[in-house]
Design a protein around this motif. Structure first.
Motif, PDB file in Angstrom:
ATOM      1  N   GLU A 260       0.834  -1.208   0.000  1.00  0.00           N
ATOM      2  CA  GLU A 260       0.000   0.000   0.000  1.00  0.00           C
ATOM      3  C   GLU A 260       0.865   1.253   0.000  1.00  0.00           C
ATOM      4  N   ILE A 261       1.890   1.278   0.840  1.00  0.00           N
ATOM      5  CA  ILE A 261       2.756   2.457   0.926  1.00  0.00           C
ATOM      6  C   ILE A 261       3.621   2.570  -0.334  1.00  0.00           C
ATOM      7  N   ALA A 262       4.020   1.447  -0.901  1.00  0.00           N
ATOM      8  CA  ALA A 262       4.786   1.489  -2.157  1.00  0.00           C
ATOM      9  C   ALA A 262       3.984   2.170  -3.252  1.00  0.00           C
ATOM     10  N   GLU A 263       2.694   1.896  -3.298  1.00  0.00           N
ATOM     11  CA  GLU A 263       1.835   2.550  -4.301  1.00  0.00           C
ATOM     12  C   GLU A 263       1.725   4.042  -4.017  1.00  0.00           C
ATOM     13  N   ALA A 268       9.483   0.916  -4.611  1.00  0.00           N
ATOM     14  CA  ALA A 268       9.354  -0.530  -4.576  1.00  0.00           C
ATOM     15  C   ALA A 268       9.205  -0.995  -3.131  1.00  0.00           C
ATOM     16  N   VAL A 269       8.592  -2.151  -2.947  1.00  0.00           N
ATOM     17  CA  VAL A 269       8.382  -2.700  -1.602  1.00  0.00           C
ATOM     18  C   VAL A 269       9.692  -2.798  -0.811  1.00  0.00           C
ATOM     19  N   PRO A 270      10.788  -3.342  -1.381  1.00  0.00           N
ATOM     20  CA  PRO A 270      12.030  -3.393  -0.596  1.00  0.00           C
ATOM     21  C   PRO A 270      12.551  -2.015  -0.193  1.00  0.00           C
ATOM     22  N   GLN A 271      12.368  -1.037  -1.040  1.00  0.00           N
ATOM     23  CA  GLN A 271      12.821   0.309  -0.712  1.00  0.00           C
ATOM     24  C   GLN A 271      12.081   0.864   0.494  1.00  0.00           C
ATOM     25  N   VAL A 272      10.790   0.590   0.580  1.00  0.00           N
ATOM     26  CA  VAL A 272       9.995   1.049   1.725  1.00  0.00           C
ATOM     27  C   VAL A 272      10.462   0.359   3.002  1.00  0.00           C
ATOM     28  N   ALA A 273      10.694  -0.956   2.924  1.00  0.00           N
ATOM     29  CA  ALA A 273      11.118  -1.708   4.104  1.00  0.00           C
ATOM     30  C   ALA A 273      12.466  -1.219   4.625  1.00  0.00           C
ATOM     31  N   ALA A 309       5.182  10.304   8.777  1.00  0.00           N
ATOM     32  CA  ALA A 309       4.931   9.763  10.110  1.00  0.00           C
ATOM     33  C   ALA A 309       3.767   8.782  10.084  1.00  0.00           C
ATOM     34  N   ALA A 310       2.739   9.093   9.287  1.00  0.00           N
ATOM     35  CA  ALA A 310       1.570   8.208   9.213  1.00  0.00           C
ATOM     36  C   ALA A 310       1.935   6.877   8.574  1.00  0.00           C
ATOM     37  N   GLN A 311       2.765   6.901   7.550  1.00  0.00           N
ATOM     38  CA  GLN A 311       3.173   5.669   6.893  1.00  0.00           C
ATOM     39  C   GLN A 311       4.030   4.807   7.827  1.00  0.00           C
ATOM     40  N   ALA A 312       4.942   5.453   8.527  1.00  0.00           N
ATOM     41  CA  ALA A 312       5.773   4.717   9.483  1.00  0.00           C
ATOM     42  C   ALA A 312       4.909   4.098  10.581  1.00  0.00           C
ATOM     43  N   ALA A 313       3.903   4.834  11.045  1.00  0.00           N
ATOM     44  CA  ALA A 313       3.025   4.328  12.101  1.00  0.00           C
ATOM     45  C   ALA A 313       2.252   3.103  11.622  1.00  0.00           C
ATOM     46  N   LYS A 314       1.827   3.098  10.366  1.00  0.00           N
ATOM     47  CA  LYS A 314       1.125   1.932   9.817  1.00  0.00           C
ATOM     48  C   LYS A 314       2.020   0.703   9.822  1.00  0.00           C
ATOM     49  N   LEU A 315       3.267   0.889   9.424  1.00  0.00           N
ATOM     50  CA  LEU A 315       4.210  -0.232   9.396  1.00  0.00           C
ATOM     51  C   LEU A 315       4.498  -0.733  10.804  1.00  0.00           C
ATOM     52  N   GLU A 316       4.629   0.188  11.735  1.00  0.00           N
ATOM     53  CA  GLU A 316       4.923  -0.208  13.110  1.00  0.00           C
ATOM     54  C   GLU A 316       3.748  -0.947  13.730  1.00  0.00           C
ATOM     55  N   ALA A 317       2.523  -0.545  13.401  1.00  0.00           N
ATOM     56  CA  ALA A 317       1.345  -1.231  13.925  1.00  0.00           C
ATOM     57  C   ALA A 317       1.239  -2.641  13.342  1.00  0.00           C
ATOM     58  N   ALA A 318       1.499  -2.766  12.056  1.00  0.00           N
ATOM     59  CA  ALA A 318       1.382  -4.072  11.397  1.00  0.00           C
ATOM     60  C   ALA A 318       2.452  -5.048  11.881  1.00  0.00           C
ATOM     61  N   VAL A 343      10.333   0.554  25.722  1.00  0.00           N
ATOM     62  CA  VAL A 343      11.088   0.625  24.483  1.00  0.00           C
ATOM     63  C   VAL A 343      10.452   1.627  23.508  1.00  0.00           C
ATOM     64  N   SER A 344       9.136   1.680  23.489  1.00  0.00           N
ATOM     65  CA  SER A 344       8.449   2.579  22.554  1.00  0.00           C
ATOM     66  C   SER A 344       8.844   4.025  22.760  1.00  0.00           C
ATOM     67  N   ALA A 345       9.279   4.388  23.977  1.00  0.00           N
ATOM     68  CA  ALA A 345       9.687   5.759  24.252  1.00  0.00           C
ATOM     69  C   ALA A 345      10.985   6.126  23.554  1.00  0.00           C
ATOM     70  N   LEU A 346      11.752   5.109  23.123  1.00  0.00           N
ATOM     71  CA  LEU A 346      13.008   5.365  22.443  1.00  0.00           C
ATOM     72  C   LEU A 346      12.806   5.676  20.968  1.00  0.00           C
ATOM     73  N   LEU A 347      11.635   5.311  20.458  1.00  0.00           N
ATOM     74  CA  LEU A 347      11.400   5.370  19.020  1.00  0.00           C
ATOM     75  C   LEU A 347      10.903   6.739  18.600  1.00  0.00           C
ATOM     76  N   PRO A 348      11.063   7.090  17.320  1.00  0.00           N
ATOM     77  CA  PRO A 348      10.624   8.398  16.845  1.00  0.00           C
ATOM     78  C   PRO A 348       9.128   8.596  17.087  1.00  0.00           C
ATOM     79  N   THR A 349       8.742   9.793  17.433  1.00  0.00           N
ATOM     80  CA  THR A 349       7.339  10.107  17.651  1.00  0.00           C
ATOM     81  C   THR A 349       6.647  10.286  16.316  1.00  0.00           C
ATOM     82  N   PRO A 350       5.542   9.550  16.057  1.00  0.00           N
ATOM     83  CA  PRO A 350       4.820   9.687  14.777  1.00  0.00           C
ATOM     84  C   PRO A 350       4.332  11.109  14.584  1.00  0.00           C
TER      85      PRO A 350
END
Length: 350
Positions: A260-263, A268-273, A309-318, A343-350
């Protein structure tokens, strides 16, 4: 190309680097990864250098030393343009001293690596695994001698647990031995165990992550899909048993979001990952693997843009999983979290 410091050291490395696991192509595992010879490897190095990728990683166990030999041939005449990383400690033979991190083994491994790579020094020398049978003082004093001799510039580790790495750092500090600046680790959207202990340790102690298998052992290429058989050319047919375990349903959920994010991004999918990994704390460089020019050029497209930030949050949730004990109380219970941020406090804020 962006460059970052490798851990707390002064060494700056590109955020993307090239792994030479496909070089040489000998044996059931490495033969399935790829069979890149010196001529093709030289071309891949050309492409990397043109893109600003200067860090190249290998190991003595890759194809029985053939990977180091091919990489050495590929950089011949331009050693001053590259940063060389190699690893030792895993078994390279059946002899009693053909494995581990003893003084005997490390000195021999260093000399053999220098010969095969065609160089007089190694920029980053990493222990491929923790050797429980050799005193840490012996390991670090040997590395200290090799650094003082000018044969090694920096030292690091790979595949250590938290206590193994922390004890090693404590011994290094006690005796004034070189500290490990890097930890070569498995980390991907389908394998986030690195975050529970090793990431906080890396932040606290200044140890940078060099990420291996950022595409989850070939599962995040976009070619492995729900309800479809593995593609005929996938190396998973021959090597799945060697790689990290995955939960198929979550894998497919992650791939759906990646697609979805690649579209949305036109990537490409690997680039997003890979781009997602570059946002994570402690990550100094993501090691790319490539069988050919096409794969390499595609993966190099993971830089020069960023997820929202929204795209990263989707990946993190999945890709989220429940942390194992003793980490999950700090994620789930406020009282625990007040004493020690999760641990979540160490990660970037969406």
């Amino acid at each position: 190309m962006e460059y970052r410091r490798l851990g707390a050291s002064g060494l700056r490395v590109p955020v993307l680097s090239l792994g030479a696991g496909t070089f040489g192509g000998q044996g059931p595992l490495f033969g399935a990864w790829g069979r890149v010879d010196v001529e093709e490897a030289r071309r891949l190095v050309d492409i990397c250098l043109d893109a600003g990728v200067t860090l190249f990683d290998t190991a003595d166990v890759y194809s029985g030393g053939a990977s180091e030999e091919v990489l050495g041939g590929a950089i011949k005449g331009r050693r001053d343009q590259v940063i060389l990383s190699t690893k030792a400690s895993l078994p390279v033979g059946d002899g009693p001293n053909d494995a581990g991190s003893s003084r005997f083994r490390l000195i021999e491994a260093c000399e053999q690596a220098l010969r095969r790579l065609g160089t007089d020094h190694i920029d980053v020398f990493q222990l491929h695994a923790f050797d429980a049978g050799t005193p840490i003082e012996e390991v670090l004093s040997t590395l200290d001698e090799l650094v003082r001799a000018g044969k090694l510039r920096y030292v690091g580790v790979s595949n250590f647990s938290g206590w193994q790495l922390m004890k090693s750092l404590a011994v290094a500090e006690k005796y004034g031995y070189p500290r490990y600046i890097s930890h070569q680790v498995y980390y991907s959207l389908v394998g986030r165990d690195y975050e529970w202990e090793l990431m906080p340790l890396g932040l606290d102690q200044g140890v940078g992550a060099l990420v291996w298998s950022p595409l989850g052992w070939g599962r995040l290429t976009g070619k492995v899909r729900r309800g479809r058989p593995l593609p005929a050319g996938s190396r998973l047919h021959d090597t799945a048993q060697f790689g990290p375990p995955v939960r198929d349903e979550q894998l497919f959920d992650i791939v759906d979001v990646l697609s979805e994010i690649a579209e949305e991004t036109g990537k490409a999918v690997p680039q997003v990952a890979i781009n997602w990994l570059l946002r994570r704390p402690t990550v100094s460089s993501v090691i790319l693997g490539a069988r050919n020019e096409e794969q390499l050029r595609q993966n190099l497209g993971a830089v020069g843009w960023t997820l929202t930030a929204a795209q990263a949050a989707k990946l993190e949730a999945a890709s989220a999983t429940t942390a194992p004990y003793p980490y999950y109380p700090y994620e789930r219970q406020e009282g625990f979290a007040q004493l020690n941020p999760p641990v979540s406090a160490l990660l970037p804020t969406p």
